[in-house]
Structures are given as C-alpha cells and as structure tokens.
Design an enzyme around this catalytic site. Structure first.
Site, short mmCIF file in Angstrom:
data_model
loop_
_atom_site.label_atom_id
_atom_site.label_comp_id
_atom_site.label_asym_id
_atom_site.label_seq_id
_atom_site.Cartn_x
_atom_site.Cartn_y
_atom_site.Cartn_z
NE ARG A 167 -2.67 1.10 3.57
CZ ARG A 167 -3.59 1.14 4.55
NH1 ARG A 167 -4.88 1.27 4.25
NH2 ARG A 167 -3.24 1.04 5.81
CG ASP A 447 -4.51 2.46 11.17
OD1 ASP A 447 -5.50 3.13 11.56
OD2 ASP A 447 -4.59 1.70 10.18
#
Length: 532
Positions: A167, A447
C-alpha cells in the site's frame, strides 16, 4: 522539446537527508521517478483541488448521489480481466508496517496475503520509507533476516509465505525529502516507483507480479490516474500492460457512490475492492462535519452492523461480484490479551462474530492486524467458504440507495467516549512522532485512521457543543478539564522522570490545536509530517 525539458530537470534531496541509499536510489531508479513525476504530479495536484471543490459543495448541503453521467457504466454488463492464480484465494490478509521484523512475521503468519503498508500504519520518516523498500526487496528475493538483540532471537522466512501486496501513501501525501525542480514529490509515486522498479523482475521470475492496495480514493478520476500510472510504468519497464494488479480500498464516503466507475477505470489492473472501515467512518465525519444532523455517537458504537456501514459492505460485495473481482472485508483491530483470559476471550468472540458476518454476507476474505488472529479468521472462512472465493454470491436482490449510504447511526455521546478519543489520539500521535505508525493501545491496534476518528469527532462535537448522555454539553471548559485529567493519567502511566524521553508534549499540543482550530485540517498526518 521533451529532451530539452529532461536536460533542465534537477533532483535534489532535502537538507536533513544524510543517507542517500545508493543501492536503492540508483540513477536508473531516479530517472524512472523523474519520468513519473513529470508526467503525473500535476494531474495529482489537480485531483486534490477537485476534492476541495467537492468539499465546498458538501459544506453547502449538496450531498453525494449516484451520478447520472456514469449510469451507463453502472448498468452495462461488463467484467474485468481475470485474477492471477496467486491471488485467487485471499481468505485472510494480514496488514502492518514495512519494518523488517514485521515483514518477516507477517509473511510467516499463515495468512494468504500480507499488505505491507507505507501509509496509515507507517510513520513516513525518511528511514522508515527507504528501509521499508529495502526490506521488501529482500523479502521478494527471500533473503530477508532479522536479529533481535534484546530477545537474542533470529528471524527468517518459512518455506511457504504469504503473497505480498503493497500500500503506497495516499495522493494527498508528499515525499518532502525528494524534490524535482524544487517541487516536493508525491509519496504515492515514490512508493510505487521504487517498488516496481526493483521488484518486478524478481516477482515475474516467481510467476507473480507487483500487487497493490490503493488507499483513500474519492473519485473514479483518481482511479483513472492510478490506471494511467500503472500502464505507463509497465510500458516503461517493457512488460505487458495489466501485469500489475490493484485492490482499491473503499474508505471514503464518496467512493461508495462510484464503485462500478472505479472498477471500470482500473479494469486492466483491478482484482478487488476492500471495505476500509475505519477510514470510511473518518471520511463520513469529515465530509459532513458542518452539519449537526450528521453527528455520530461514540466511536465504539459505530460498528459494521449499523445501517450505513452494513449497506456499504453489501454494496461492495454486489458490485465486485457482478464485475468478477474480490470483495474484501475489513480489519479486526483486536490483539490477543495474554495476561487476562476472560478479557481475551471476549475480544476474540468479537472477532469471530465479525468474521462470521463478513463471510456469510459474501466477502471473499478479511483483514487482521495481528498474527494471533490469523487462525481464528481462517477457521471461520474455511467453515463457510470451502472454495477459494465467493464470486458466485451476487446479492443481486439487494437495493442500496443513496439514503442508505449516508444514514446517520443512532447512539449516544458519552464522557467515556470523549476521554477515549483524547487519550487514544494523543498516545497515537506521540508514537507517530517517534516514528511508529502502528500502536497497540487498550488492546486494539491503532493506526492513523483510528486516530483521525478520535480527533475529528472531538472537533465536530466541540463545534456544535453536543449534548452528552448525562445532559451536559461539551463546552471548551469541559473539554479542557477532561484533557487535563487525561494528560495527568498519561504522565502517571509514563512516569514524570521519563516524560523528557517522549513526544507527549508535542503530541498534546498538536492534538489540541487540531481539535480547536476553526479551519478543519483534512489529515492530521500532513500536519504532523513536518515534525518527524
């Protein structure tokens, strides 16, 4: 003309860069990056300007709709190209940052795939991003090892490992350490360019290819941009167009209104969509932040079973399977609680129920954040999904409307929820500023997406002085009182003598500024990036 432009091109590194990673940032790799920057950075910036224009419309009360202009794309009968053999079965995917030990453990975890993350679980320091690229090169070459001196333990890859997906950073994030003609480069293009340049040959020899997760797309034109980037890179590297494959994270409220359009724009490269649940909640709050009728309850009350989240999940399954690609489920953020068996079992039961709901709805796989959850998720998908996927589960009778996708979840706003948002937001930011973008807090893996929910909810609740379940209003005074108490708790937890070794003062100041500012900051990471 093109050659003349190239001769005037200058690539520079920021003044603070001392390690130039010569084996990674070769002349050939940098030439490739320059080509991508010159061809695609201006259009990236234009796409970001379009986001700003759309936000103005949302602020005025013009909410998302299914576009009449693209109705033909949604209703026509078409499918995308086939899925590579090593991506046919993705029943459990593990995600995490690109640090060396994490890469080895994730690849060895027993999950079908591993999403190596340069984005929300990675604090994008120069070291993290460059060393992360080297770690992935070593992983693909099967040479990666790690020695943990504290534990006296060595790590290496098993014979069988997960398939690697990467990603890159979102379109909104710059790479400030590399400048081309004085202009900061795109984090997206840097992450993508270095990965494909150094790994395409190795992966093709293994009968695989570079596979990606594309984050935070807000419009099908952004998917078109990525398709053009991948096509250009494939032609530049002399490989067939369609070699690279991508899964798009549906983690913005606007993207859920354009699923078919996004798939169509990437039809030569796309293999799936993923329900990025935490960023999706953040996007919902952000897009509708100026409208009191869209205020959400405490974060813990906004689960995948609330109507607007359930609707978007089922719509992703329907549109993916109609087009012949995977519909991936969302993240289980829980982590094992080793010192409390009762709390651990309650947490794991939440994971089981979540994964059972996903597989019964028709998802082809799911995400976990910790190796300890891989077997739990896999057992459930094995039980209800005996084949490699569920592409035959079409959900053709589901009718999901625009109102369904933006229905406000019911619930309450509590002092406990305020305290949690403040403490999680500050603790996460402190860790991020020290270079760690994936943090275990209160037995959940946090996160940037979950931190975004924390600060965005506080910002909106303060803006409208929301009423709590006990009748009080969230005023500046009440917020300040709770903030002070949470800071005291953190100081007690860390210890006054250790505070100078932390970034808590900076994190607290940044969090407080983000939630008090009149002009809403689109992403906390862009604000915090200058401080790492």
């Amino acid at each position: 003309m093109e050659e003349a432009i190239m001769t005037r091109t200058t690539l520079q590194f920021a003044k603070e860069v001392t390690n130039y990673y010569p084996e990674l940032l070769t002349d050939q790799a940098l030439e490739f990056l320059i080509e991508l920057h010159q061809k695609f950075n201006r259009s990236r910036l234009q796409l970001l300007e379009e986001r700003t224009k759309r936000q103005i419309q949302f602020d005025l009360g013009v909410f998302p709709e299914f576009s009449e202009e693209t109705q033909q794309t949604r209703t026509a009968d078409w499918k995308v190209k086939g899925i590579p053999e090593d991506l046919l079965d993705r029943r459990v995917e593990i995600t995490g940052p690109v640090d060396r030990k994490m890469v080895i453990n994730a690849l060895n975890s027993g999950a079908k795939t591993f999403m190596a993350d340069f984005e929300d679980s990675n604090a994008p320091s120069w070291y993290n991003c460059m060393q992360g690229q080297q770690n992935l090169i070593d992983a693909n070459e099967r040479t990666i090892t790690y020695h943990d001196s504290k534990k006296g333990k060595d790590y290496k890859l098993n014979d069988e490992v997960a398939v690697l997906l990467v990603r890159p950073r979102g379109l909104h994030l710059n790479e400030r350490h590399i400048l081309i003609n004085g202009e900061e480069t795109s984090g997206s293009l840097v992450d993508f360019a270095l990965y494909v340049f150094h790994n395409t040959g190795t992966l093709r020899r293994r009968k695989s290819a570079p596979y990606f997760y594309l984050p935070k797309l807000e419009h099908y034109l952004e998917a078109r941009w990525w398709n053009e980037v991948m096509t250009f890179a494939e032609e530049y590297l002399g490989i067939p167009v369609g070699t690279f494959k991508a899964t798009v994270l549906i983690e913005t409220i606007t993207a859920s209104f354009q699923l078919d359009e996004i798939i169509y724009e990437l039809k030569n490269h796309i293999v799936g969509l993923n329900c990025g649940r935490w960023d999706y909640i953040f996007s919902y709050i952000k897009k509708f932040k100026n409208h009191p009728e869209f205020i959400m309850p405490d974060r813990d009350q906004v689960t995948m079973t609330v109507p607007f989240m359930d609707a978007y999940s089922k719509l992703v399954i329907q549109r993916c399977h109609k087009r012949g690609i995977h519909a991936m489920g969302g993240m289980a953020a829980q982590i094992p609680i080793n010192n409390d068996p009762i709390a651990n079992e309650k947490a794991l039961q939440k994971v089981r129920l979540d994964k059972e709901r996903e597989v019964k709805n028709g998802h082809d796989g799911t995400w976990v954040a910790h190796p300890g959850l891989v077997k739990i998720a896999k057992d459930i998908f094995d039980q209800y999904m005996p084949g490699p996927n569920q592409l035959d589960k079409l959900r053709a009778d589901d009718v999901i409307t625009a109102d369904d996708l933006i229905a406000v979840p019911e619930g309450t706003i509590t002092e406990k929820g305020i305290r949690k948002n403040i403490s999680v937001g500050i603790m996460y930011l402190e860790s991020w500023l020290r270079g760690n973008g994936c943090v275990a807090i209160n037995n959940l893996m946090e996160d940037a997406a979950t931190a975004e929910i924390s600060r965005t909810q506080i910002w909106q609740w303060l803006k409208f002085n929301v009423r709590l379940d006990d009748g009080r209003k969230l005023t500046d005074e009440l917020y300040q009182s709770i903030l002070n108490e949470e800071i005291t708790k953190i100081r007690h937890l860390v210890g006054e003598g250790n505070m100078h070794n932390t970034k808590f003062e900076e994190a607290t100041a940044l969090f407080d500024k983000l939630v008090r500012t009149k002009k809403f900051e689109e992403f906390l990471t862009t604000k915090a990036y200058r401080e790492i």
